[in-house]
Design a protein around this motif. Sequence first.
Motif, PDB file in Angstrom:
ATOM      1  N   GLU A  27      -5.577  -3.739  -5.026  1.00  0.00           N
ATOM      2  CA  GLU A  27      -5.321  -2.588  -4.163  1.00  0.00           C
ATOM      3  C   GLU A  27      -6.446  -2.336  -3.157  1.00  0.00           C
ATOM      4  O   GLU A  27      -6.761  -1.201  -2.818  1.00  0.00           O
ATOM      5  N   ILE A  28      -7.051  -3.412  -2.685  1.00  0.00           N
ATOM      6  CA  ILE A  28      -8.067  -3.323  -1.631  1.00  0.00           C
ATOM      7  C   ILE A  28      -7.354  -3.085  -0.290  1.00  0.00           C
ATOM      8  O   ILE A  28      -7.898  -2.489   0.621  1.00  0.00           O
ATOM      9  N   ILE A  29      -6.103  -3.588  -0.216  1.00  0.00           N
ATOM     10  CA  ILE A  29      -5.348  -3.476   1.036  1.00  0.00           C
ATOM     11  C   ILE A  29      -4.566  -2.166   1.041  1.00  0.00           C
ATOM     12  O   ILE A  29      -3.725  -1.937   0.173  1.00  0.00           O
ATOM     13  N   THR A  30      -4.879  -1.317   2.026  1.00  0.00           N
ATOM     14  CA  THR A  30      -4.227  -0.012   2.111  1.00  0.00           C
ATOM     15  C   THR A  30      -3.788   0.226   3.555  1.00  0.00           C
ATOM     16  O   THR A  30      -4.016  -0.626   4.421  1.00  0.00           O
ATOM     17  N   GLU A  31      -3.235   1.397   3.805  1.00  0.00           N
ATOM     18  CA  GLU A  31      -2.781   1.729   5.158  1.00  0.00           C
ATOM     19  C   GLU A  31      -3.887   1.621   6.191  1.00  0.00           C
ATOM     20  O   GLU A  31      -3.641   1.303   7.340  1.00  0.00           O
ATOM     21  N   ASN A  32      -5.122   1.921   5.766  1.00  0.00           N
ATOM     22  CA  ASN A  32      -6.203   1.831   6.756  1.00  0.00           C
ATOM     23  C   ASN A  32      -7.296   0.830   6.394  1.00  0.00           C
ATOM     24  O   ASN A  32      -8.373   0.843   6.966  1.00  0.00           O
ATOM     25  N   GLN A  33      -7.017  -0.027   5.413  1.00  0.00           N
ATOM     26  CA  GLN A  33      -7.960  -1.120   5.151  1.00  0.00           C
ATOM     27  C   GLN A  33      -7.227  -2.447   4.960  1.00  0.00           C
ATOM     28  O   GLN A  33      -6.423  -2.592   4.054  1.00  0.00           O
TER      29      GLN A  33
END
Length: 302
Positions: free
Chosen positions: A142-148
């Motif tokens: 979950e390192i990948i998010t809406e702003n990362q």
Amino acid sequence: TNIKKSIVILAAGLGSRYNGLKQIDGILENNAPILEYSIFDAIEAGFNKIVFIINTSIPKEYIDKISAILKDRNIEYHWIIQHKSDFVEDKHILNQREKPWGTGHALMCVQHVIKENFLVINADDYYGRSSYFKASELIKNEIITENQYGIIAYVLKNTLSPNGKVARGYIHHDTENKMISVKEMTSIERIDNQIVYQENNHAVPLEENTLVSMNFWVFNPSIFKYLNQGFKDFLNQNPQPKDEFFIPTFIDKLIQNGTIQVQVETSDEVWKGVTYANDKSELQTFLQEKIDQQLYPTLIWN
């Protein structure tokens, strides 16, 4: 785990510097192009949905062949054609256009089939298996998010061609491995044991271990809303008939205006590609070694 792990493969380029349709050009006697090694590696790393962005010149037989292989392995797949007219309302701009609009535009063409975090790669680059595992981890943790977003970066010395100059995205990052910028460097080559690139007609030396982008991005679907707006802005600036809307340039803009962060992970894999026709024999030796090490079956899809 039944989490969707998606990969988008950019295969719509026309292979201008290399003779023929390099996306589907077989390398060894198994006749598999680089693309199939990439699919193999992605599946090994747990990717279970593959979206291909293609142009109309890719033969139907090839599409059918790969679709059958994926169906057999229970992998969801989609073939999407990038049309020059997609997302372009202005007929005048369209009529003077010679080539597709670039990788950023290609990515926009898949937004209707991607609702989860996803990896993006070029069809004609060999990235190496561990890079797919690193991308898979970024999604899983979950390192990948809406702003990362994320990128698997390569070490410059592992990405050169002995047969000519290459262009690479130079990655500047902070101590937390967050990207500060990514800048296109053209005409990179090794001259007398020194890696250099040309800037304003003089050779600038580069460190061997400089991190570069090989277009191995991990995105959240939020990228689509940014791309849609960015492409509108691009068209509003009356682009020249050959200007392209590229992913790295656009990501750099999003970083500069504070919209997103990009986590930089480093791969120690050796990149291979066919930028020049002479790169092929080197790629043959390289892939044969991987098969000898039993990383791939001789006939890749037994």
